[in-house]
Design an enzyme around this catalytic site. Structure first.
Site, PDB file in Angstrom:
ATOM      1  N   LYS A  49      -5.674   0.211  -5.138  1.00  0.00           N
ATOM      2  CA  LYS A  49      -6.252   1.147  -4.382  1.00  0.00           C
ATOM      3  C   LYS A  49      -6.494   2.395  -4.629  1.00  0.00           C
ATOM      4  O   LYS A  49      -6.605   3.137  -3.950  1.00  0.00           O
ATOM      5  CB  LYS A  49      -6.250   0.495  -3.134  1.00  0.00           C
ATOM      6  CG  LYS A  49      -7.053  -1.127  -2.905  1.00  0.00           C
ATOM      7  CD  LYS A  49      -6.193  -2.229  -2.334  1.00  0.00           C
ATOM      8  CE  LYS A  49      -6.547  -3.580  -1.829  1.00  0.00           C
ATOM      9  NZ  LYS A  49      -6.266  -4.596  -0.905  1.00  0.00           N
ATOM     10  N   GLN A  93      -0.745  -4.681   2.810  1.00  0.00           N
ATOM     11  CA  GLN A  93      -1.229  -5.829   2.119  1.00  0.00           C
ATOM     12  C   GLN A  93      -0.774  -7.230   1.978  1.00  0.00           C
ATOM     13  O   GLN A  93       1.070  -7.677   2.304  1.00  0.00           O
ATOM     14  CB  GLN A  93      -1.131  -4.988   0.682  1.00  0.00           C
ATOM     15  CG  GLN A  93      -0.778  -6.277  -0.353  1.00  0.00           C
ATOM     16  CD  GLN A  93      -2.854  -5.981  -0.322  1.00  0.00           C
ATOM     17  OE1 GLN A  93      -3.067  -5.516  -0.655  1.00  0.00           O
ATOM     18  NE2 GLN A  93      -3.642  -7.040  -0.749  1.00  0.00           N
ATOM     19  N   ASP A 116      -8.380  -2.712   7.654  1.00  0.00           N
ATOM     20  CA  ASP A 116      -8.637  -3.643   7.181  1.00  0.00           C
ATOM     21  C   ASP A 116      -9.987  -4.864   7.760  1.00  0.00           C
ATOM     22  O   ASP A 116      -9.980  -5.839   7.203  1.00  0.00           O
ATOM     23  CB  ASP A 116      -7.262  -4.244   6.440  1.00  0.00           C
ATOM     24  CG  ASP A 116      -7.532  -4.941   5.032  1.00  0.00           C
ATOM     25  OD1 ASP A 116      -8.200  -4.584   4.677  1.00  0.00           O
ATOM     26  OD2 ASP A 116      -6.196  -5.010   4.851  1.00  0.00           O
TER      27      ASP A 116
END
Ligand code: NDP
Length: 290
Positions: A49, A93, A116
Site C-alpha cells: 500500500k 492494519q 478503511d
C-alpha cells in the site's frame, strides 16, 4: 468465459487517482498506516500500500507498535493523527492482538479520515446510502470490478458467502444499494444447504477464507464469480513453499462462468486501488471544508 482482470482495472483506477492528485497542487494526500506487531502478511500488505501511494503521488507514513502496545498508547497515537491536518486518511492494519478490541480501535479514527470504512459512522452512512460514505476497500473494489467490466447487476441475485465486517457484510450492503440494485442473499458457516443457495446466484461473491471451497457443482452456468479469498496452500515447487489460491476452485468453476476473477490478480489489487481513491476523496473533502 471472460476473465475479469483485476490488475488492469486497478491500474485504470490508479491512473485516474494519479491525475486527480496532480490537480491538487501543493496539497499532497497523506495516508497514515498503523501496524501492530510483525505478522508477515500485514507487513507485506502495508508495504504494498505504501509503494502504491508513492506511485500515485501520495504520502504514506507508517507507525509500527510492538504487540505489547497498550490501548492507551495506541489511542494517543490515533488521536494525534486525527488532530493532524496534514493527515487525510488513517489505516490500522488488521488483525490486531486480542487485547485491542477492533471495533473500539476502528471507532477511534475520525470519521473524516476513516478510509478503511470500518468505523460505526462509515458503516451507518453506507447503510443510509449517504453520498460519499467511505466503503471498506475490498468490497468497494468488488463493486468497481463488476461496474468496470460491464456486469449488469440490476435485478440480479447476488449471493455473498461470508459475513465479516471487512468483506461480506459491506459487500452485501453495496450490492443492495441503489445503483447496484441486486437482490442479495448473505450466507455463512451456519447456512443450511449452501450449494443450493449458491446455485441460485447470478453473481457469486466468495469471501470465506477456505481454499477452493466453491466448486463447479455449486455454480449456475453463466454466473459471474468474484473470488475474494486469499489462502496460502503448501507448494513445494515454489521458493516460498506456498502459493496463493482463492476461495473458488478456479479450474472447475471458470468454464461454467460468464465471467470470473482470478487469484491472484483479481480482487487483491483493487483493494489497494480503492484505498488510494478513498484517501484522495478524504483529502479533497478536507480541502473543501477549509
Ligand atoms: P473471516 O474469517 O472474517 O470471515 C469468513 C466468513 O466465511 C465468515 O462469515 C464465515 O462464517 C464464513 N464461512 C466460513 N466457513 C464457511 C462455510 N463452511 N460455509 C459458509 N460460510 C463459511 O474472513 P474475511 O471476510 O476477513 O476474509 C475472507 C477471505 O477473503 C479470506 O481468504 C481473506 O484472506 C480474503 N481477503 C481478501 C482481501 C483482498 O484484498 N482480496 C481482503 C480481505 C480479505 P461465520 O461468520 O459463520 O463464521
Amino acid at each position: 468465459m471472460r476473465l475479469i482482470d483485476g490488475n488492469a482495472i486497478a491500474q485504470e483506477v490508479l491512473a485516474e487517482v494519479k491525475a486527480r492528485v496532480a490537480k491538487l497542487g501543493a496539497t499532497v494526500p497523506h495516508v497514515a498506516f498503523v501496524r501492530v506487531g510483525e505478522d508477515p502478511a500485514s507487513v507485506s500488505y502495508v508495504t504494498k500500500k505504501q509503494k502504491t501511494a508513492d506511485e500515485v503521488g501520495m504520502k504514506a507514513s507508517l507507525k509500527v507498535f510492538p504487540e505489547t502496545v497498550t490501548k492507551a498508547e495506541l489511542f494517543a497515537h490515533l488521536d494525534a493523527l486525527n488532530a493532524d491536518s496534514s493527515v487525510h486518511g488513517i489505516l490500522i492494519q488488521a488483525p490486531l492482538p486480542k487485547h485491542l478490541p477492533e471495533t473500539e480501535v476502528f471507532n477511534r479514527v475520525s470519521p473524516n479520515k476513516d478510509v478503511d470504512g470500518f468505523g460505526t459512522q462509515s458503516i451507518g452512512r453506507l447503510v443510509q446510502e449517504v453520498p460519499g460514505a467511505f466503503a471498506a476497500c475490498t468490497p468497494a473494489g468488488v463493486i468497481e470490478l463488476l461496474r468496470r467490466s460491464g456486469v449488469v447487476t440490476a435485478g440480479k441475485h447476488a449471493v455473498v458467502v461470508g459475513r465479516s465486517l471487512i468483506v461480506g457484510k459491506p459487500a452485501a450492503i453495496l450490492l443492495l444499494a441503489k445503483g447496484c440494485d441486486c437482490t442479495v442473499t448473505i450466507a455463512h458457516s451456519r447456512t443450511q444447504d449452501l450449494p443450493s443457495i449458491v446455485r441460485q446466484a447470478d453473481i457469486v461473491i466468495a469471501a470465506i477464507g477456505k481454499p477452493k471451497f466453491i466448486t463447479a457443482d455449486m455454480v449456475k452456468p453463466g454466473a459471474v464469480v468474484i473470488d475474494v479469498g486469499i489462502n496460502r496452500v503448501p507448494d513445494a515447487t515454489k521458493k516460498t513453499g506456498y502459493r496463493i489460491v482463492g476461495d473458488v476452485d478456479f479450474d472447475s468453476v471458470a468454464p461454467k462462468c460468464e465471467a470470473i476473477t482470478p487469484v491472484p490478480g483479481g480482487v487483491g489489487p483493487m483493494t489497494v486501488a480503492m484505498l488510494m481513491k478513498n484517501t484522495l476523496d478524504a483529502c479533497e473533502r478536507a480541502q473543501a471544508r477549509g
